[in-house]
Scaffold this motif. Structure first.
Motif, short mmCIF file in Angstrom:
data_model
loop_
_atom_site.label_atom_id
_atom_site.label_comp_id
_atom_site.label_asym_id
_atom_site.label_seq_id
_atom_site.Cartn_x
_atom_site.Cartn_y
_atom_site.Cartn_z
N THR A 238 25.45 7.72 7.83
CA THR A 238 24.44 6.74 7.40
C THR A 238 23.31 7.47 6.69
OG1 THR A 238 24.97 5.26 9.24
CG2 THR A 238 22.85 4.94 8.16
N TYR A 239 22.85 6.87 5.54
CA TYR A 239 21.79 7.46 4.74
C TYR A 239 20.63 6.45 4.65
CZ TYR A 239 25.86 10.13 3.06
OH TYR A 239 27.01 10.88 2.98
N ILE A 240 19.42 6.86 4.99
CA ILE A 240 18.22 6.03 4.83
C ILE A 240 17.34 6.72 3.79
CG2 ILE A 240 16.27 4.88 5.95
CD1 ILE A 240 18.95 4.03 7.09
N GLN A 241 17.12 6.04 2.65
CA GLN A 241 16.33 6.67 1.58
C GLN A 241 14.87 6.22 1.57
OE1 GLN A 241 15.53 4.89 -1.77
NE2 GLN A 241 14.15 6.65 -2.04
N ASP A 242 14.62 4.97 2.00
CA ASP A 242 13.25 4.44 1.92
C ASP A 242 12.98 3.52 3.11
OD1 ASP A 242 10.72 4.09 0.64
OD2 ASP A 242 11.38 2.12 -0.06
N PHE A 243 11.75 3.59 3.62
CA PHE A 243 11.35 2.73 4.75
C PHE A 243 9.85 2.47 4.60
CE2 PHE A 243 9.94 1.55 8.93
CZ PHE A 243 11.01 0.92 9.52
N LYS A 244 9.47 1.20 4.35
CA LYS A 244 8.06 0.89 4.08
C LYS A 244 7.73 -0.51 4.61
CE LYS A 244 7.03 -0.07 -0.16
NZ LYS A 244 6.84 0.16 -1.61
N VAL A 245 6.59 -0.63 5.31
CA VAL A 245 6.08 -1.92 5.79
C VAL A 245 4.79 -2.23 5.06
CG1 VAL A 245 5.22 -3.21 7.79
CG2 VAL A 245 7.14 -1.61 8.07
N SER A 246 4.66 -3.47 4.58
CA SER A 246 3.45 -3.87 3.85
C SER A 246 3.04 -5.28 4.26
CB SER A 246 3.70 -3.80 2.34
OG SER A 246 4.78 -4.66 1.98
N GLY A 247 1.82 -5.67 3.85
CA GLY A 247 1.33 -7.01 4.16
C GLY A 247 0.05 -7.29 3.41
N LEU A 248 -0.36 -8.53 3.45
CA LEU A 248 -1.61 -8.93 2.83
C LEU A 248 -2.71 -8.86 3.87
CD1 LEU A 248 -0.44 -12.05 0.78
CD2 LEU A 248 -0.96 -9.77 -0.10
N ARG A 249 -3.77 -8.14 3.55
CA ARG A 249 -4.88 -8.02 4.50
C ARG A 249 -5.59 -9.36 4.61
NH1 ARG A 249 -7.75 -4.00 6.92
NH2 ARG A 249 -6.55 -2.38 5.82
N THR B 153 -16.18 -10.95 -3.21
CA THR B 153 -15.28 -10.69 -4.33
C THR B 153 -13.92 -11.29 -4.02
OG1 THR B 153 -16.44 -8.67 -4.93
CG2 THR B 153 -14.18 -8.92 -5.74
N ILE B 154 -13.48 -12.22 -4.88
CA ILE B 154 -12.15 -12.81 -4.73
C ILE B 154 -11.19 -12.02 -5.62
CG2 ILE B 154 -10.77 -14.91 -4.93
CD1 ILE B 154 -13.01 -15.08 -2.86
N GLN B 155 -10.12 -11.51 -5.01
CA GLN B 155 -9.17 -10.71 -5.77
C GLN B 155 -7.77 -11.30 -5.64
OE1 GLN B 155 -9.00 -6.78 -4.02
NE2 GLN B 155 -7.83 -7.46 -2.26
N VAL B 156 -6.91 -10.91 -6.57
CA VAL B 156 -5.52 -11.33 -6.51
C VAL B 156 -4.91 -10.72 -5.25
CG1 VAL B 156 -3.26 -11.18 -7.62
CG2 VAL B 156 -5.32 -11.50 -9.01
N ALA B 157 -4.18 -11.54 -4.52
CA ALA B 157 -3.58 -11.07 -3.28
C ALA B 157 -2.56 -9.99 -3.57
CB ALA B 157 -2.94 -12.23 -2.53
N THR B 158 -2.81 -8.78 -3.10
CA THR B 158 -1.92 -7.63 -3.34
C THR B 158 -1.53 -7.03 -2.00
OG1 THR B 158 -3.06 -7.15 -5.41
CG2 THR B 158 -1.69 -5.41 -4.47
N PRO B 159 -0.23 -6.93 -1.75
CA PRO B 159 0.19 -6.33 -0.48
C PRO B 159 -0.29 -4.89 -0.35
CG PRO B 159 2.01 -7.48 -1.53
CD PRO B 159 0.92 -7.40 -2.56
N GLU B 160 -0.65 -4.52 0.84
CA GLU B 160 -1.02 -3.15 1.15
C GLU B 160 0.09 -2.51 1.97
OE1 GLU B 160 -4.75 -2.75 3.10
OE2 GLU B 160 -5.78 -4.19 1.79
N VAL B 161 0.31 -1.22 1.74
CA VAL B 161 1.28 -0.49 2.55
C VAL B 161 0.65 -0.19 3.91
CG1 VAL B 161 2.64 1.61 2.78
CG2 VAL B 161 2.43 0.49 0.54
N VAL B 162 1.30 -0.64 4.95
CA VAL B 162 0.82 -0.42 6.31
C VAL B 162 1.47 0.83 6.91
CG1 VAL B 162 0.52 -1.45 8.61
CG2 VAL B 162 0.51 -2.91 6.56
N PHE B 163 2.76 1.03 6.55
CA PHE B 163 3.50 2.18 7.07
C PHE B 163 4.57 2.58 6.06
CE2 PHE B 163 7.03 4.23 9.16
CZ PHE B 163 6.45 5.10 10.06
N GLU B 164 4.76 3.91 5.87
CA GLU B 164 5.88 4.38 5.06
C GLU B 164 6.46 5.64 5.68
OE1 GLU B 164 4.77 5.29 1.08
OE2 GLU B 164 2.83 6.10 1.65
N ASP B 165 7.70 5.95 5.30
CA ASP B 165 8.46 7.00 5.99
C ASP B 165 7.80 8.37 5.92
OD1 ASP B 165 9.41 8.08 3.36
OD2 ASP B 165 10.50 6.18 3.34
#
Length: 611
Positions: free
Chosen positions: A599-610, A418-430
């Motif tokens: 210092t305020y950190i509201q969001d932290f997320k790492v993503s990538g294409l599998r 199955t060929i799909q549109v390349a969609t980033p996946e979340v690898v890590f989030e806060d």
């Protein structure tokens, strides 16, 4: 000293009791107080007597008693010569004599053989000399054998090689001696020299053999237990392949023999005398191989194997044989891929598992329809897509054709891609969005924190000072949200907020998205760094960190979104950290008033294409 005639007569004709007394004296010197006589009147040595014949065993030392001698001045003794009887052999300078006493010595381990030995002694004093033939007699008796020794104790003999034997043994005792082995043995011993050997045609196994030897001489027999060890080494022998025949090996079919056994002194190396252009042999194990697709005709192929060790090479004719027969081909069947469904991002590379199949090898593979982009390895059956392929999004079901000498078989719909549109996946989030400030807890979700300077303190409202903790912040839309804050409280701080072991092994085009802002304090006294490490192991101070640059988020009232390219770390495992530092500078003169940046950190997320 001068002596009168009257005094001389006293010496020569004294009573019997005086003669007995003189016999007991070692050396008799006599003087008178008469008037001096001339030199012609002085007595020369006479009457030398040693005790009766002394006996000693061959090779042993001895020391005689002091002899009796008539002399009117100090006598001087020396050995004038000697003879041997009863098979003895006299050797000059073996006997020694003390010149002042006449005591005769024979040293231990001397070379004299059994027999009767007579020594001529010359005695000298001021008056002259006296010669006494055969004055001393010594009977040397035959000595039993002792101290038999082969040097070295462990000696090597190579079976089947002429002239292989041990050294001659050394021993003490009367010679000649004869040697024999005590136990029944394949070894033989030279009766005259004691050298041990093995008949050239012996088939005795290689190994270590301790041998006991009996030595005989005129004094009797003496046995020496395990007096020498023979390390028997051999050329290779008794090469055995099990089985010895490999029957019904089909044309073009690969085949391997079992490893052979071989006796002898290792290590061994193996070679084929004739390989018929196709067979090979492992020189270390002796395993014989016939490759797939070999060109051997139908026939029997006996192989002569040459085995070599340090003592030489031995050919083992017809050690193993292979019978090549006509191909009894079986069509390919039961073709299976362990994974039958794959999802692949558009334009990404792809590779399937290798299939299993039943049938006569070799088997070649082909795609019935490659859909304009798929390929298959003809030898392994692995299906693949190249990177940057142009396949459109959709499902692709593939069929494979397998072919061998018997024919070809098509296996329909073996895998689906199955060929799909390349969609980033979340690898890590806060992970802190659903959390809140709680007594005694930092509640930082998937993030961790550490303070290297001032210890964090929690206020009565559960807000943390001097360290990172969960608290309300403003998001990028200036709306209330949960996040992490760091309040230095006008003190020196070094505080880390980090995401540990983010696994990018199976991702490409990785990136970090975060939202943050800060207020108060001077840039000279406060910094916020974003750093990354590939070797973090639980201690921020020992890891190697690399700075990740980003546009400043200071002097904002709500979160500012930032994106960091992490593609340089695709395929790796990394740890990413925010480092907040508040510190004094010389111009502060110790006043911490500028150490106030929050210092305020509201969001932290790492993503990538599998991949």
């Amino acid at each position: 000293m001068n002596y009168s005639k009257k005094c001389k007569n006293k010496w020569r004709f004294g009573s019997k009791w005086l003669a007995v007394a003189l016999a007991l004296l070692s050396v008799v010197a006599y003087s008178c107080d008469d008037e001096s006589d001339s030199a012609d009147d002085i007595l020369v040595p006479s009457g030398l007597r040693y005790a009766s014949v002394t006996e000693v065993y061959e090779g042993k030392g001895m020391e005689s008693a002091q002899p009796v001698i008539f002399s009117d001045s100090q006598p001087i003794f020396e050995i004038a010569g000697g003879v041997a009887e009863d098979n003895g052999v006299y050797i000059e300078d073996v006997f020694t004599i003390k010149d002042s006493t006449g005591v005769i010595k024979l040293a231990n381990d001397n070379e004299l053989v059994a027999g009767l030995y007579k020594l001529d002694i010359k005695v000298t004093n001021k008056a002259g000399e006296g010669n006494f033939a055969s004055a001393f007699e010594l009977r040397i008796l035959p000595s039993s054998i002792e101290g038999l020794q082969y040097a070295p104790f462990k000696q090597t003999i190579v079976r089947g090689v002429e002239g292989q034997k041990t050294t001659k043994p050394v021993f003490k005792g009367t010679k000649p001696a004869t040697f024999s082995l005590i136990e029944e043995s394949n070894f033989v011993i030279d009766a005259a020299t004691g050298e041990i050997s093995l008949p050239v045609d012996s088939d005795l196994e290689a190994g270590n053999y301790k041998l006991s030897v009996k030595v005989s001489n005129i004094a009797g027999d003496t046995e020496f237990s395990e007096v020498v060890m023979v390390n028997l080494e051999t050329k290779p022998y008794s090469l055995v392949y099990t089985p010895q025949q490999y029957l019904d090996v089909q044309q073009k079919q690969a085949k391997k023999s079992a490893a052979p056994t071989v006796k002898g002194t290792g290590p061994f190396t193996y070679a084929l005398k004739d390989n018929y252009g196709e067979f090979t042999i492992d020189e270390n194990t002796g395993v014989i191989s016939l490759p797939e697709n070999h060109a051997l005709e139908i026939n029997d192929y006996p192989l002569t194997v040459v085995v070599t060790n340090t003592h030489g090479s031995v050919e083992f004719e017809n050690a193993v044989s292979f019978q090549i027969v006509e191909i009894k081909a079986v069509l390919p069947s039961d073709l299976q891929y362990s994974t039958t469904s794959y999802i692949v991002n558009e334009g990404f590379a792809f590779e399937s598992t290798q299939p299993t199949v039943v049938g006569t090898t070799p088997i070649t593979y082909a795609l019935v329809d490659d859909k304009g982009a798929f390929a298959i390895d003809a030898a392994t059956g692995v299906i693949s897509l190249a990177k940057d392929n142009t396949l459109a999004v959709g499902d692709y079901t593939l069929s494979v054709k397998a072919t061998n000498v018997k024919g070809e078989v098509t296996f329909a719909d073996v895998i689906t891609v199955t060929i799909q549109v390349a969609t980033p996946e979340v690898v890590f989030e806060d992970g802190w969005d659903a959390l809140s400030a709680v007594t005694g807890e930092k509640n930082l979700g998937n993030m961790k924190e550490v303070s290297l300077e001032t210890d964090p303190v929690q206020a009565s409202n559960n807000k943390w000072n001097y360290g990172w903790g969960n608290w309300g912040v403003k998001d990028a839309n200036n709306e209330s949200a949960r996040g992490a804050i760091m309040i230095p409280k006008k003190s020196v701080n070094d505080d880390w907020l980090y995401a540990e072991n983010i696994d990018l092994t199976n991702y490409i085009n990785s990136q970090l998205d975060f939202a943050a802002y800060s207020k108060y304090g001077t840039d000279a006294n406060n910094t916020l760094e974003l750093v990354i490490s590939e070797n973090f192991a639980g201690n921020v101070e020992t890891a190697t960190w690399i700075n990740l640059n980003f546009a400043s988020v200071h002097n904002f009232a709500f979160s500012q979104a930032r994106t960091i390219d992490l593609s340089a770390y695709d395929g790796k495992i990394v740890t990413i950290a925010f480092r907040h530092k508040s510190f004094l500078i010389p111009e502060d003169n110790g006043d911490p008033k500028n150490l106030s940046r929050t210092t305020y950190i509201q969001d932290f997320k790492v993503s990538g294409l599998r991949k």
